[in-house]
Each structure stands twice: as structure tokens, then as C-alpha cells.
Enzyme design. Structure first.
Site, PDB file in Angstrom:
ATOM      1  N   GLU B  60      33.005  74.445 -84.343  1.00 31.35           N
ATOM      2  CA  GLU B  60      31.856  73.554 -84.544  1.00 31.35           C
ATOM      3  C   GLU B  60      30.957  73.980 -85.691  1.00 31.35           C
ATOM      4  O   GLU B  60      30.351  73.139 -86.355  1.00 31.35           O
ATOM      5  CB  GLU B  60      31.050  73.430 -83.247  1.00 31.35           C
ATOM      6  N   HIS B 129      28.958  71.940 -69.311  1.00 33.36           N
ATOM      7  CA  HIS B 129      29.465  70.666 -69.828  1.00 33.36           C
ATOM      8  C   HIS B 129      28.669  69.474 -69.308  1.00 33.36           C
ATOM      9  O   HIS B 129      29.147  68.348 -69.322  1.00 33.36           O
ATOM     10  CB  HIS B 129      30.943  70.481 -69.459  1.00 33.36           C
TER      11      HIS B 129
END
Lengths: 332, 328
Positions: B60, B129
């Protein structure tokens, strides 16, 4: 005739004028930095000030290989690169003094020189954070068919950061025209390279990513130029990224705030014997390319440029307070 | 108007913008063959080729930085970071770099990049998450943060985000992808930074965004059956924040409850309540209440997770308490 005297010192494309210009640029950087250090000590320059003394051959040698439309992105020790790329010296000094006429209007200071008209895209102050940006710039160059080579400069410290490896991996996958130029000056801030990096050869860190690499003597402007020329050609051909490790040394501390308690004076003195400006000057003299009069002229010109930059900066106004809210958002 | 899903609406927005402007390209995690973790980029590679729809490694920081660099190099990248949880790894590129380029470099260059990601909880994915971290990014001057609640908003806002010259975080909600709704065909844009009154009412203002806007609407329906007419304001964009629409509503209803999935402390509700107090204090007939996520990392177990995320029942309860307390 100039052509006959040139052959000894360097390859094609290096006439006397170019060589003297290298000396001029290196000296200009040195004097700009010395003056900046002085102004910092006098409280006229604030913030962090990372001087480039000792590393001039790297910027001047590397930048000299770039075409006008190529891009340059560097770390926080950015004055040398900015000056070698031709950024307005007056506006650079004005930036250090936080003036409205600064190269980025007094919004960035020492670590954030930027001039889009010259393809100088910063001046980035988060170690290794700008390496992925270089990959994006390279991607844009390929995508738009611009054939721009991106020269991305960083220090040895950055190679221990995850962004370094993410960037190199993506650069190779996407075959972007980026020359990664690592200035190994043996210290990441105050930490010696052997205490921060499991390998002492930064150039070996390109190997796992399949990127060709080379080490070069960073105290020799022509050696840096020669190596960067090959690297830039590699990238320009469409062969993807190249990695250069430039072995160099900073004569002063990490920043002006650095008391330099971590290295021997003897070590510094030893490296100062290899001062890139002195060495190059002696070489030019030996080859009969630099007369005392020419040297005097270069000294005088560079002095005058720095004096003028300080005058310009000191006489410039502070940014207006209305600037505070400017440039937060671009118009949609 | 055709009825399509939130996921399809996003896909249509990408497709239309890529058709309109060749500088728009997509790269990110599993956006090509997989079609995006949530299926948003499905089929785009067939129409636009692998030069314009590119997979990246799971990196990322690299994706974030490359997106900023690509924008600086003249493209208009849409980077998919999969989820907002992973955006933390790209936060150097987003917060330290994208948000600063225009200002720190003296206005010479802006960064027209869109970071797409999923946010929110409710799918039993446990604490790493299931986060609503939009506040983190909405805190930062220089960024725009967009949180669409409906398919129509998703399409109109994403198209505007891609055309915007600033860095935009486009935060979709994990539980909304299959939600269906009417979406206008063809060219239509919803301006960033504009809230919308999604339901009119006279008794109280519910301020919400993303999936909580739908929860607020459900609560308003239930309240209506008990004689309380709630006005629902969907913020749609968290930065820039459209307070005018909120204030106009509160000046009419004289009461407000904020509804957010994020944690209460330092949350969006805190900001909205404070701004109402500063600018419409004289209009208030009651304290402003906040309905927010419970301040815990989200657990996996279904009953525990449900207890942590606001639902319409909790909103109804909060509103009723407010009316009881103020003796109306």
C-alpha cells in the site's frame, strides 16, 4: 584549440566550458551552503537546515546528464540538487529566510525546494517516502509517452525502509524510467551505515529486484557523471530502472542542530582530503584547463551570486498573512 | 431510472470517466482479473486494457506513493487500496504527501488522485477489517473525504471525485455494495462538499453519512409512526463539510442527533455538535445527542459486533430520550 586539451580528461561532450561550469556549480553550492549555515547561526534561517557540503560532485555530476524535460525528485538535503538543476538562487535563499519571494512562497523552507518549470519536483522530508512517488512519475512518463527520465535521489538511510523495497519492486514490474540514486554518505542522521544496514553495499539492495546497479566514487564529479549517463541512457531506452550508489561524505553535521558526537574528527579530516571541489580544481589545473585568472573569475562570480541572493532574500517581504489560507485546495 | 446496485453504480462511474478522459487509469490490489476485492472494477480491463487497469503488489505504501507521483506526472489515477484498514499503510503518501503538495510547494502543483477503499464494519471480519477510520483522514486539511450512502450518490460523487483536482479519499461501505437503488443514466455529477436532506421533517434533525444515513432513514420511518417527524441530513462529504445544510435544518427542527459508525470520542458527531452549538445555539431546544459506535475494537462474534454498531433501534431510543428529557 580547446578540443585537443579536452580529450585527456573526459569523454565526448565535455568541452572546457562544461568542465568549468561543473566547477562553478560545485563552488556555488558550497558557498550557498556556507552562507546558509552562517545565516542559521545568526538566527536568520530557522527550522532544520541540512547542508550538502562534501556531496557537491554527486548533484552536479548527476544533474548534468538530464535533459530539460526530465524530472528530478530528491530528499530533504535538497539545496545542491536545486542549484545544480538551475533553480533561481535568489528565490532559494529567500525560501530559507521564509520570504514571500521564496521558491515555494515561504511555505516549505529548506527541505521543500520545488520548481515545476524545471522539473524539480521536491524536496521531500519523510525518509524514503518519495521513492514510490518516483515510480508514479515514471509510470506517467511511460503512459503519456513523454520519455522523461526520473532521477530519484535519497540517502543510504532510506534503503532500510519498506518504501524503498516497495518502490524498487514496482519500478521493475512496471519497467519505469527511474534512476534511483543513493547517496551513501555513511551516516543516516547520526547512525553509521554499519549499524543500520545489514549490507554495507547499498547497490546490492537492487539485486533482489532485478535492477542493474553500479557503485561510483561520489567525490569525483566526472565519475558520477559517467555512471549517471549510462543509467539515464538505460532508463531512456525503455529498459526500466537503474540503481546508482554514490559513495560520498558530508563534511558537516546531519543538520545545523547536530552536535556531531558520533564520528571521529580524524575521519572527517580524512574525507576532507578528498574534497570534490579541490580534487576537481587540481585536476583541471593539471590538465591545463584552468588558469589562475579563470579560477579567480569563478570565485568572484560565485561570491557575487551568493551575496546577491542574500541581499534579495533580506530585502524581500514576509508573506502576507492572507497567504495562510491559500493553496490548501485547488479549484475543482 | 434503472435500478442498480451500489457496486454497479461505482463501476459505471469508473467506466464513464475512463471513457471521457484518457488520463484516468486504475491501479491497485486485484483490480484486473479478480475485478476488485468487492467487484467494483469487474470487466473494466476488457474494455480499457491492461495499460489502464493495472494490478499492483500488496504494497500500500508503494501504491499510495505511485498514485501521488502519477498524478504529479499528469495522470488522474484512481488507486484502489481495498480497505481503509490498509490505507493506514499508505497514510504517508496520503497525509504527508498528497495533502501537502499544493500548499507546501507554493501552489505550483495539485494532486488529482482518488483513493478508493472500503470502510465500516458489520461483516464479522473482526477488529482490523471492520474499522471506520474516515475521521483520521477528514481531520487533514488538503484532503477531501467522500462517503456515499446510496447507489446514485456513489456514482455521482465518484465521477466528481475523479474530476476534482485535489486528493480525494472515496470511502465505500462494505455492507452497501449489494444495496439497490435508482441511478440516473448518463452524465450526472454530485458536487463534493454538499450535504443533502434525504428526508424532510419538522421535529428533529438526524445527521448521518454512509450506511448510517440509511439507518437514520429507517429510524425516521419508525419515529414517524410514533408522531415524531425527523429530518435526515446525509453529509455525503466529510471534508469539506457542508454545515450550512445541517444548520438550516437544525434552525427549523431545533433538535439534533448525530449518527455515525465511528467511535464517539473525537468523532464526526463531536464536530457536528460543536459546530451547531457555535452557530445555532439559540435555536436549540435540547442538548445534541450522539449515536456512535461502541468504543471497542470490533469483535468477530455476531451478537457482539451487532451490539457495537448503531442500528435504527438505538437511534429511535436516543431521539425519544431527548424528547422525554426536554418534556415535549
Amino acid at each position: 584549440m580547446e578540443a585537443s586539451t579536452v580529450a585527456k580528461i573526459a569523454g565526448p561532450g565535455l568541452d572546457k566550458k562544461t568542465l568549468l561550469n561543473f566547477l562553478h556549480q560545485m563552488l556555488l553550492i558550497r558557498k550557498f551552503e556556507d552562507k546558509s549555515g552562517e545565516l542559521y547561526a545568526r538566527g536568520k534561517i530557522a527550522g532544520f537546515l541540512h547542508l550538502y557540503n562534501g556531496q557537491e560532485a554527486s548533484a552536479v555530476g548527476a544533474i548534468s546528464t538530464l535533459a530539460e524535460h526530465d524530472l528530478l525528485i530528491t530528499h530533504y538535503r535538497d539545496h545542491g540538487y536545486a542549484i545544480a538543476r538551475g533553480l533561481d538562487l535568489n528565490r532559494c535563499m529567500a525560501e530559507l529566510l521564509g520570504k514571500a519571494t521564496g521558491i515555494v512562497k515561504g511555505h516549505g523552507g529548506s527541505m521543500h525546494f520545488f520548481d515545476v518549470s524545471l522539473g524539480m519536483l521536491g524536496g521531500w522530508a519523510i525518509v524514503a517516502g518519495h521513492l514510490p512517488l518516483a515510480v508514479g512519475l515514471g509510470l506517467a512518463s511511460n503512459y503519456l509517452g513523454k520519455q522523461q527520465v526520473v532521477l530519484c535521489v535519497f540517502g543510504d538511510g532510506a534503503t532500510n525502509n519498506g518504501y524503498f523495497h516497495e518502490a524498487l519492486n514496482m519500478a521493475k514490474l512496471w519497467k519505469v524510467p527511474v534512476v534511483f540514486l543513493c547517496e551513501n554518505n555513511l551516516y543516516g542522521m547520526g547512525t553509521a551505515v554499519h549499524r543500520a544496514s545489514a549490507t554495507l553495499e547499498m547497490s546490492r539492495k537492487a539485486a533482489p529486484h532485478g535492477i542493474p546497479a553500479q557503485r561510483v566514487d561520489g567525490m569525483d564529479v566526472l565519475a558520477v557523471r559517467e555512471a549517471t549517463t549510462k543509467a539515464v541512457e538505460h532508463a531512456r531506452r525503455g529498459d526500466g530502472p537503474f540503481f546508482l550508489e554514490v559513495l560520498t561524505y558530508r563534511f558537516r553535521g546531519h543538520s545545523m542542530a547536530d552536535p556531531i558526537l558520533y564520528r571521529d574528527k580524524a575521519e572527517v579530516e580524512e574525507w576532507k582530503q578528498r574534497d570534490p571541489i579541490v580534487i576537481f580544481r587540481q585536476r583541471l589545473e593539471k590538465e591545463g584547463l584552468l588558469s589562475p585568472q579563470e579560477m579567480e573569475q569563478i570565485e568572484r562570480e560565485t561570491d557575487e551570486l551568493v551575496v546577491e541572493a542574500v541581499r534579495f532574500a533580506e530585502e524581500s517581504p514576509d508573506p502576507p498573512l492572507t497567504d495562510l489560507y491559500k493553496d490548501i485546495y485547488a479549484d475543482p | 431510472m434503472p435500478i442498480i446496485t451500489y457496486r454497479e453504480a461505482l463501476n459505471h462511474a469508473l467506466r464513464e470517466e475512463m471513457t471521457r478522459d484518457e488520463r484516468v487509469l486504475i491501479f491497485g490490489e486485484d483490480v484486473v482479473a479478480y475485478g476488485g476485492a468487492y467487484g467494483v472494477t469487474s470487466g473494466l480491463v476488457n474494455d480499457f486494457g491492461d495499460k489502464r487497469v493495472m494490478d499492483t503488489p500488496i504494497a500500500e505504501g508503494g501504491i499510495g506513493g505511485a498514485a501521488v507521483g502519477a498524478a504529479m506526472g499528469g495522470l488522474r489515477p484512481v488507486a484502489e487500496l481495498m480497505t481503509i484498514n490498509f490505507a493506514l499503510l499508505a497514510s504517508d503518501a496520503i497525509i504527508n504527501h498528497a495533502a501537502k503538495v499544493l500548499h507546501m510547494f507554493g501552489g505550483q502543483m495539485s494532486v488529482p488522485v482518488v483513493f478508493r477503499m472500503t470502510g465500516g464494519g458489520g461483516a464479522q471480519l473482526a477488529s482490523t477489517h471492520s474499522q471506520s477510520l474516515e475521521v483520521l483522514f477528514a481531520h487533514v486539511p488538503g484532503l477531501k473525504v467522500v462517503t456515499p450512502a446510496t447507489p446514485a450518490d456513489a456514482k455521482g460523487l465518484l465521477k466528481s471525485a475523479i474530476r476534482d483536482n485535489n486528493p480525494v479519499l472515496f470511502i465505500e461501505h462494505a455492507l452497501l455494495y449489494r444495496v439497490r437503488g435508482e441511478v440516473p443514466e448518463g452524465e450526472y455529477l454530485i458536487p463534493l462538499g454538499q450535504a443533502e436532506v434525504k428526508r424532510e421533517g419538522k421535529d428533529i434533525t438526524l445527521v448521518a453519512y454512509s450506511r448510517m444515513a440509511l439507518v437514520a432513514l429507517e429510524a425516521a420511518d419508525r419515529l414517524s409512526q410514533e408522531g415524531i417527524e425527523a429530518e435526515v441530513v446525509d453529509l455525503k462529504t466529510l471534508r469539506p463539510l457542508d454545515m450550512e445544510t445541517v444548520l438550516t435544518s437544525v434552525r427549523k427542527t431545533n433538535r439534533a442527533v448525530t449518527v455515525e459508525e465511528t467511535w464517539r470520542t473525537y468523532g464526526i458527531g463531536a464536530e457536528i455538535a460543536s459546530r451547531i452549538q457555535e452557530e445555532a445555539f439559540d435555536y436549540l431546544d435540547a442538548p445534541i445527542h450522539r449515536v456512535a459506535g461502541v468504543e471497542v475494537p470490533l469483535p468477530y462474534a455476531k451478537n457482539l459486533e451487532q451490539a457495537a454498531i448503531p442500528d435504527a433501534g438505538r437511534v429511535v431510543e436516543a431521539v425519544k430520550q431527548l424528547f422525554v428529557r426536554t418534556g415535549v
